[in-house]
Design an enzyme around this catalytic site. Structure first.
Site, PDB file in Angstrom:
ATOM      1  N   LYS A 197      10.037 -10.892   7.200  1.00 19.34           N
ATOM      2  CA  LYS A 197       8.730 -10.651   7.803  1.00 19.34           C
ATOM      3  C   LYS A 197       7.656 -11.025   6.798  1.00 19.34           C
ATOM      4  CE  LYS A 197       5.856  -7.100   9.823  1.00 19.34           C
ATOM      5  NZ  LYS A 197       5.792  -5.763  10.405  1.00 19.34           N
ATOM      6  N   LYS A 251       9.854 -13.232  11.558  1.00 17.34           N
ATOM      7  CA  LYS A 251       8.545 -12.972  12.114  1.00 17.34           C
ATOM      8  C   LYS A 251       7.448 -13.406  11.159  1.00 17.34           C
ATOM      9  CE  LYS A 251       5.729  -9.068  13.259  1.00 17.34           C
ATOM     10  NZ  LYS A 251       5.532  -7.692  12.977  1.00 17.34           N
ATOM     11  N   TYR A 316       4.879 -11.825  23.924  1.00 16.44           N
ATOM     12  CA  TYR A 316       3.907 -11.308  24.894  1.00 16.44           C
ATOM     13  C   TYR A 316       3.857 -12.195  26.139  1.00 16.44           C
ATOM     14  CZ  TYR A 316       2.703  -8.639  20.790  1.00 16.44           C
ATOM     15  OH  TYR A 316       2.797  -7.819  19.698  1.00 16.44           O
TER      16      TYR A 316
HETATM   17  C1  PBG Z   1       4.509  -3.062  11.977  1.00 17.06           C
HETATM   18  C2  PBG Z   1       4.432  -4.214  12.906  1.00 17.06           C
HETATM   19  C3  PBG Z   1       3.429  -5.191  12.967  1.00 17.06           C
HETATM   20  C4  PBG Z   1       3.784  -6.053  14.005  1.00 17.06           C
HETATM   21  C5  PBG Z   1       4.977  -5.594  14.550  1.00 17.06           C
HETATM   22  N1  PBG Z   1       5.369  -4.456  13.846  1.00 17.06           N
HETATM   23  C6  PBG Z   1       2.174  -5.308  12.196  1.00 17.06           C
HETATM   24  C7  PBG Z   1       2.195  -5.600  10.781  1.00 17.06           C
HETATM   25  O1  PBG Z   1       3.228  -5.694  10.139  1.00 17.06           O
HETATM   26  O2  PBG Z   1       1.130  -5.745  10.209  1.00 17.06           O
HETATM   27  C8  PBG Z   1       2.993  -7.258  14.433  1.00 17.06           C
HETATM   28  C9  PBG Z   1       3.339  -7.811  15.771  1.00 17.06           C
HETATM   29  C10 PBG Z   1       2.363  -8.801  16.302  1.00 17.06           C
HETATM   30  O3  PBG Z   1       1.448  -9.288  15.619  1.00 17.06           O
HETATM   31  O4  PBG Z   1       2.504  -9.127  17.484  1.00 17.06           O
HETATM   32  N2  PBG Z   1       4.787  -1.875  12.676  1.00 17.06           N
END
Ligand code: PBG
Length: 326
Positions: A197, A251, A316
Protein backbone atom coordinates in the site's frame (compact mmCIF):
# COMPACT_ATOMS: atom_id res chain seq x y z
CA UNK A 1 6.79 -8.46 -52.40
CA UNK A 2 3.73 -9.58 -50.47
CA UNK A 3 2.42 -7.28 -47.80
CA UNK A 4 1.48 -8.76 -44.44
CA UNK A 5 -2.06 -7.63 -45.07
CA UNK A 6 -4.22 -7.76 -42.00
CA UNK A 7 -1.88 -10.26 -40.43
CA UNK A 8 -2.65 -9.11 -36.88
CA UNK A 9 -5.99 -7.58 -37.70
CA UNK A 10 -7.90 -10.70 -38.79
CA UNK A 11 -9.11 -11.59 -35.32
CA UNK A 12 -10.08 -7.98 -34.67
CA UNK A 13 -12.46 -7.79 -37.64
CA UNK A 14 -15.79 -8.50 -35.92
CA UNK A 15 -17.03 -8.46 -32.32
CA UNK A 16 -17.51 -12.24 -32.48
CA UNK A 17 -13.91 -12.81 -33.55
CA UNK A 18 -12.63 -10.45 -30.88
CA UNK A 19 -14.70 -12.17 -28.23
CA UNK A 20 -13.29 -15.54 -29.21
CA UNK A 21 -9.70 -14.51 -28.59
CA UNK A 22 -10.13 -12.18 -25.62
CA UNK A 23 -7.58 -13.16 -22.98
CA UNK A 24 -9.08 -11.24 -20.10
CA UNK A 25 -12.74 -11.24 -19.20
CA UNK A 26 -14.04 -8.94 -16.57
CA UNK A 27 -17.06 -10.40 -14.83
CA UNK A 28 -19.36 -9.55 -12.02
CA UNK A 29 -17.64 -12.04 -9.73
CA UNK A 30 -14.35 -10.18 -9.98
CA UNK A 31 -15.74 -7.10 -8.28
CA UNK A 32 -15.77 -6.01 -4.66
CA UNK A 33 -17.86 -2.91 -3.85
CA UNK A 34 -16.47 -0.57 -1.18
CA UNK A 35 -19.31 0.82 0.94
CA UNK A 36 -19.37 3.45 3.66
CA UNK A 37 -21.74 3.33 6.59
CA UNK A 38 -22.15 6.28 8.90
CA UNK A 39 -23.32 6.22 12.47
CA UNK A 40 -26.39 8.25 13.53
CA UNK A 41 -27.72 9.22 10.12
CA UNK A 42 -31.12 8.23 8.83
CA UNK A 43 -30.59 9.21 5.20
CA UNK A 44 -27.60 8.55 2.95
CA UNK A 45 -25.17 11.48 2.76
CA UNK A 46 -23.60 12.22 -0.65
CA UNK A 47 -19.80 12.51 -0.92
CA UNK A 48 -18.96 15.47 -3.14
CA UNK A 49 -15.62 14.15 -4.38
CA UNK A 50 -17.01 10.64 -5.07
CA UNK A 51 -20.01 11.11 -7.36
CA UNK A 52 -22.55 8.32 -6.98
CA UNK A 53 -21.02 7.08 -3.72
CA UNK A 54 -22.63 7.91 -0.37
CA UNK A 55 -22.17 7.52 3.36
CA UNK A 56 -24.96 5.05 4.01
CA UNK A 57 -27.31 4.88 6.92
CA UNK A 58 -27.75 1.38 8.31
CA UNK A 59 -31.02 1.08 6.41
CA UNK A 60 -29.76 2.41 3.10
CA UNK A 61 -26.73 0.10 3.35
CA UNK A 62 -29.05 -2.89 3.61
CA UNK A 63 -30.93 -1.73 0.51
CA UNK A 64 -27.70 -1.15 -1.38
CA UNK A 65 -26.40 -4.62 -0.56
CA UNK A 66 -29.62 -6.27 -1.68
CA UNK A 67 -29.56 -4.27 -4.92
CA UNK A 68 -25.93 -5.23 -5.54
CA UNK A 69 -26.84 -8.86 -4.89
CA UNK A 70 -29.58 -8.61 -7.48
CA UNK A 71 -27.04 -7.37 -10.00
CA UNK A 72 -24.94 -10.44 -9.20
CA UNK A 73 -22.25 -8.72 -7.14
CA UNK A 74 -21.18 -11.01 -4.35
CA UNK A 75 -18.70 -9.08 -2.24
CA UNK A 76 -18.46 -5.81 -0.35
CA UNK A 77 -15.84 -4.20 1.84
CA UNK A 78 -17.16 -1.98 4.60
CA UNK A 79 -15.80 1.25 6.06
CA UNK A 80 -17.32 2.94 9.09
CA UNK A 81 -17.81 6.61 9.81
CA UNK A 82 -18.30 6.96 13.57
CA UNK A 83 -20.07 9.77 15.36
CA UNK A 84 -17.27 10.13 17.93
CA UNK A 85 -13.54 9.78 17.48
CA UNK A 86 -10.87 9.36 20.15
CA UNK A 87 -7.10 9.02 20.42
CA UNK A 88 -7.13 5.21 20.06
CA UNK A 89 -10.07 4.82 17.72
CA UNK A 90 -12.11 2.71 20.11
CA UNK A 91 -15.18 2.82 17.86
CA UNK A 92 -13.37 0.39 15.60
CA UNK A 93 -13.65 -2.47 18.11
CA UNK A 94 -16.80 -1.50 19.98
CA UNK A 95 -19.24 -4.43 19.56
CA UNK A 96 -21.89 -1.74 19.03
CA UNK A 97 -19.63 0.19 16.63
CA UNK A 98 -21.15 1.11 13.30
CA UNK A 99 -19.29 -1.43 11.19
CA UNK A 100 -20.03 -4.28 13.58
CA UNK A 101 -23.74 -3.42 13.45
CA UNK A 102 -23.64 -3.15 9.67
CA UNK A 103 -21.96 -6.54 9.31
CA UNK A 104 -24.68 -8.10 11.46
CA UNK A 105 -27.39 -6.41 9.40
CA UNK A 106 -25.98 -7.72 6.14
CA UNK A 107 -25.49 -11.21 7.54
CA UNK A 108 -29.08 -11.26 8.69
CA UNK A 109 -30.28 -10.18 5.24
CA UNK A 110 -28.13 -12.21 2.86
CA UNK A 111 -26.65 -15.02 4.96
CA UNK A 112 -23.72 -16.74 3.36
CA UNK A 113 -24.70 -15.78 -0.19
CA UNK A 114 -22.54 -12.74 0.12
CA UNK A 115 -18.91 -12.13 1.07
CA UNK A 116 -18.68 -9.50 3.77
CA UNK A 117 -15.25 -7.96 4.16
CA UNK A 118 -14.33 -5.29 6.67
CA UNK A 119 -11.49 -2.82 6.29
CA UNK A 120 -9.43 -3.25 9.44
CA UNK A 121 -7.86 0.00 10.54
CA UNK A 122 -8.45 2.75 13.07
CA UNK A 123 -7.94 5.90 10.99
CA UNK A 124 -11.66 6.51 10.53
CA UNK A 125 -12.02 6.34 14.32
CA UNK A 126 -9.04 8.29 15.62
CA UNK A 127 -9.26 11.97 16.47
CA UNK A 128 -5.84 12.58 14.82
CA UNK A 129 -6.66 10.57 11.69
CA UNK A 130 -3.65 8.24 11.83
CA UNK A 131 -3.85 4.49 11.33
CA UNK A 132 -2.70 3.76 14.86
CA UNK A 133 -1.98 5.11 18.30
CA UNK A 134 0.62 7.87 18.58
CA UNK A 135 3.77 7.78 20.65
CA UNK A 136 5.09 10.83 22.51
CA UNK A 137 6.68 12.26 19.34
CA UNK A 138 3.50 12.14 17.25
CA UNK A 139 4.50 9.13 15.17
CA UNK A 140 2.49 5.92 15.09
CA UNK A 141 3.57 3.33 17.65
CA UNK A 142 3.74 0.09 15.68
CA UNK A 143 3.45 -2.47 18.46
CA UNK A 144 0.83 -0.74 20.56
CA UNK A 145 -1.21 -0.37 17.39
CA UNK A 146 -1.05 -4.12 16.80
CA UNK A 147 -2.91 -4.63 20.07
CA UNK A 148 -5.69 -2.39 18.81
CA UNK A 149 -5.89 -4.21 15.48
CA UNK A 150 -6.25 -7.50 17.35
CA UNK A 151 -9.30 -6.09 19.14
CA UNK A 152 -10.81 -4.83 15.88
CA UNK A 153 -10.31 -8.21 14.22
CA UNK A 154 -12.12 -10.00 17.04
CA UNK A 155 -15.02 -7.52 16.97
CA UNK A 156 -15.39 -7.84 13.20
CA UNK A 157 -15.21 -11.64 13.37
CA UNK A 158 -17.77 -11.77 16.17
CA UNK A 159 -20.08 -9.60 14.08
CA UNK A 160 -19.84 -12.10 11.24
CA UNK A 161 -17.22 -10.82 8.78
CA UNK A 162 -15.94 -13.44 6.31
CA UNK A 163 -12.78 -11.51 5.60
CA UNK A 164 -10.88 -8.85 7.51
CA UNK A 165 -8.65 -6.53 5.51
CA UNK A 166 -5.90 -4.81 7.49
CA UNK A 167 -4.97 -1.56 5.75
CA UNK A 168 -2.80 0.21 8.30
CA UNK A 169 0.67 -0.94 7.10
CA UNK A 170 1.99 -1.73 10.57
CA UNK A 171 4.75 -4.33 10.59
CA UNK A 172 3.52 -7.61 12.00
CA UNK A 173 -0.16 -6.77 11.64
CA UNK A 174 -1.13 -9.94 9.84
CA UNK A 175 0.48 -12.21 12.45
CA UNK A 176 -1.10 -10.24 15.29
CA UNK A 177 -4.53 -10.44 13.68
CA UNK A 178 -4.23 -14.14 12.85
CA UNK A 179 -3.34 -15.02 16.39
CA UNK A 180 -6.15 -12.86 17.79
CA UNK A 181 -8.66 -14.51 15.48
CA UNK A 182 -7.44 -18.00 16.30
CA UNK A 183 -7.53 -17.28 20.03
CA UNK A 184 -11.30 -16.74 19.80
CA UNK A 185 -11.75 -19.74 17.48
CA UNK A 186 -12.43 -17.52 14.48
CA UNK A 187 -10.16 -19.80 12.49
CA UNK A 188 -12.38 -19.57 9.41
CA UNK A 189 -12.12 -15.81 9.08
CA UNK A 190 -9.75 -14.97 6.24
CA UNK A 191 -7.22 -12.14 6.10
CA UNK A 192 -6.97 -10.08 2.93
CA UNK A 193 -3.85 -8.03 3.63
CA UNK A 194 -3.39 -4.65 2.07
CA UNK A 195 0.16 -5.86 1.58
CA UNK A 196 1.62 -3.30 -0.79
CA UNK A 197 0.00 0.00 0.00
CA UNK A 198 1.59 3.19 -1.21
CA UNK A 199 1.48 6.65 0.37
CA UNK A 200 -0.57 7.86 -2.55
CA UNK A 201 -2.11 11.20 -3.40
CA UNK A 202 -5.01 9.25 -4.84
CA UNK A 203 -6.74 8.66 -1.48
CA UNK A 204 -7.95 12.28 -1.29
CA UNK A 205 -11.65 11.67 -1.93
CA UNK A 206 -11.66 8.71 0.48
CA UNK A 207 -10.69 11.03 3.31
CA UNK A 208 -13.81 13.06 2.53
CA UNK A 209 -15.80 9.86 2.49
CA UNK A 210 -14.74 8.92 6.01
CA UNK A 211 -14.37 12.46 7.39
CA UNK A 212 -10.68 12.05 8.11
CA UNK A 213 -8.24 14.87 8.33
CA UNK A 214 -4.73 13.97 9.43
CA UNK A 215 -3.68 16.17 12.35
CA UNK A 216 -1.08 18.94 11.93
CA UNK A 217 -1.00 18.64 8.16
CA UNK A 218 0.47 15.17 8.62
CA UNK A 219 0.67 12.33 6.16
CA UNK A 220 1.13 8.57 6.13
CA UNK A 221 4.60 8.44 4.63
CA UNK A 222 6.01 7.05 7.87
CA UNK A 223 4.15 3.77 7.38
CA UNK A 224 2.81 3.57 3.82
CA UNK A 225 5.22 2.81 0.98
CA UNK A 226 7.25 5.28 -1.02
CA UNK A 227 6.00 5.23 -4.61
CA UNK A 228 9.49 5.38 -5.97
CA UNK A 229 10.10 1.82 -4.83
CA UNK A 230 9.03 -1.57 -6.09
CA UNK A 231 11.28 -4.08 -4.30
CA UNK A 232 9.86 -3.27 -0.89
CA UNK A 233 6.42 -4.13 -2.25
CA UNK A 234 7.65 -7.65 -2.82
CA UNK A 235 9.12 -7.73 0.68
CA UNK A 236 5.80 -6.54 2.14
CA UNK A 237 3.87 -9.16 0.19
CA UNK A 238 6.21 -11.97 1.21
CA UNK A 239 6.12 -10.88 4.85
CA UNK A 240 2.33 -10.81 4.90
CA UNK A 241 2.06 -14.25 3.37
CA UNK A 242 4.62 -15.62 5.84
CA UNK A 243 2.53 -14.14 8.64
CA UNK A 244 -0.59 -15.90 7.40
CA UNK A 245 -2.30 -13.63 4.87
CA UNK A 246 -4.83 -15.62 2.85
CA UNK A 247 -4.84 -13.08 0.02
CA UNK A 248 -2.85 -9.94 -0.72
CA UNK A 249 -3.89 -6.56 -2.05
CA UNK A 250 -2.01 -3.93 -4.01
CA UNK A 251 -3.19 -0.36 -3.70
CA UNK A 252 -3.70 1.91 -5.61
CA UNK A 253 -4.08 -0.06 -8.83
CA UNK A 254 -3.38 1.80 -12.05
CA UNK A 255 -0.10 3.44 -11.13
CA UNK A 256 1.05 0.10 -9.71
CA UNK A 257 0.25 -2.39 -12.46
CA UNK A 258 3.91 -3.42 -12.39
CA UNK A 259 3.53 -4.42 -8.75
CA UNK A 260 0.30 -6.32 -9.44
CA UNK A 261 2.00 -8.14 -12.27
CA UNK A 262 5.05 -9.03 -10.21
CA UNK A 263 2.91 -10.14 -7.26
CA UNK A 264 0.76 -12.41 -9.37
CA UNK A 265 3.87 -14.19 -10.59
CA UNK A 266 5.44 -14.85 -7.23
CA UNK A 267 2.54 -15.66 -4.90
CA UNK A 268 0.28 -18.66 -4.65
CA UNK A 269 -2.57 -16.86 -2.89
CA UNK A 270 -5.29 -14.71 -4.52
CA UNK A 271 -4.22 -11.22 -5.56
CA UNK A 272 -6.56 -8.27 -5.15
CA UNK A 273 -6.13 -4.69 -6.30
CA UNK A 274 -7.86 -1.54 -5.08
CA UNK A 275 -8.89 0.98 -7.73
CA UNK A 276 -9.02 3.80 -5.23
CA UNK A 277 -11.13 6.88 -4.70
CA UNK A 278 -8.86 9.25 -6.65
CA UNK A 279 -8.73 6.90 -9.61
CA UNK A 280 -12.51 6.81 -9.69
CA UNK A 281 -12.92 10.54 -9.12
CA UNK A 282 -10.58 11.43 -11.99
CA UNK A 283 -12.66 9.45 -14.46
CA UNK A 284 -15.84 11.05 -13.19
CA UNK A 285 -14.44 14.56 -13.30
CA UNK A 286 -13.23 14.18 -16.88
CA UNK A 287 -16.47 12.50 -17.97
CA UNK A 288 -18.50 15.34 -16.44
CA UNK A 289 -16.63 17.76 -18.68
CA UNK A 290 -17.32 15.55 -21.67
CA UNK A 291 -13.63 14.80 -21.98
CA UNK A 292 -14.01 11.04 -21.96
CA UNK A 293 -16.61 8.31 -21.95
CA UNK A 294 -17.07 7.06 -18.40
CA UNK A 295 -18.37 3.62 -19.24
CA UNK A 296 -15.64 2.89 -21.78
CA UNK A 297 -12.88 4.06 -19.44
CA UNK A 298 -14.31 2.25 -16.43
CA UNK A 299 -14.32 -1.03 -18.32
CA UNK A 300 -10.87 -0.45 -19.76
CA UNK A 301 -9.28 0.46 -16.45
CA UNK A 302 -10.81 -2.29 -14.36
CA UNK A 303 -10.10 -4.90 -17.05
CA UNK A 304 -6.49 -3.70 -17.29
CA UNK A 305 -6.08 -4.30 -13.57
CA UNK A 306 -7.27 -7.86 -14.08
CA UNK A 307 -5.05 -8.28 -17.11
CA UNK A 308 -2.06 -7.25 -14.98
CA UNK A 309 -2.79 -10.19 -12.69
CA UNK A 310 -5.42 -9.26 -10.13
CA UNK A 311 -8.01 -11.95 -9.37
CA UNK A 312 -10.41 -9.44 -7.85
CA UNK A 313 -10.77 -5.68 -7.99
CA UNK A 314 -12.12 -3.45 -5.27
CA UNK A 315 -13.78 -0.62 -7.17
CA UNK A 316 -16.30 2.17 -6.73
CA UNK A 317 -17.35 1.28 -10.29
CA UNK A 318 -18.73 -2.07 -9.07
CA UNK A 319 -22.32 -0.97 -9.22
CA UNK A 320 -21.90 0.81 -12.56
CA UNK A 321 -20.25 -2.26 -14.06
CA UNK A 322 -22.86 -4.53 -12.52
CA UNK A 323 -25.58 -2.48 -14.21
CA UNK A 324 -23.65 -2.40 -17.46
CA UNK A 325 -23.19 -6.20 -17.45
CA UNK A 326 -26.81 -6.90 -16.47
C1 PBG B 1 -7.20 3.14 5.57
C2 PBG B 1 -7.67 3.14 4.17
C3 PBG B 1 -7.54 4.17 3.22
C4 PBG B 1 -8.13 3.70 2.05
C5 PBG B 1 -8.61 2.42 2.30
N1 PBG B 1 -8.30 2.08 3.61
C6 PBG B 1 -6.99 5.53 3.38
C7 PBG B 1 -5.58 5.74 3.61
O1 PBG B 1 -4.79 4.82 3.76
O2 PBG B 1 -5.17 6.89 3.67
C8 PBG B 1 -8.23 4.47 0.77
C9 PBG B 1 -9.22 3.95 -0.22
C10 PBG B 1 -9.51 4.89 -1.34
O3 PBG B 1 -8.86 5.92 -1.56
O4 PBG B 1 -10.47 4.58 -2.07
N2 PBG B 1 -8.22 2.70 6.44
Amino acid sequence: MTFPQQRLRRFRRTPALRELVAETRLGIHDLVAPLFVRESVTEPVPIASLPGVVQHSRESLRREVSELAELGIRAVILFGVPEHKDAEGSGAWDPEGIVQLAIQDIRADVGNDFVVMADLCVDEYTSHGHCGVLDGQGSVDNDRTLELYARVAVAQANAGADVVAPSGMMDGQVAAIRSALDSVDATGVAILAYAAKYASGLYGPFRDAVDVEIADGGNRQGYQQDWRNSREAIAEIRADIDEGADAVMIKPALSYLDIISAASEIVDVPVAAYHVSGEYAMVHAAAERGWLDLDAVAREQITAIKRAGADMVVTYFARHLGEAFA
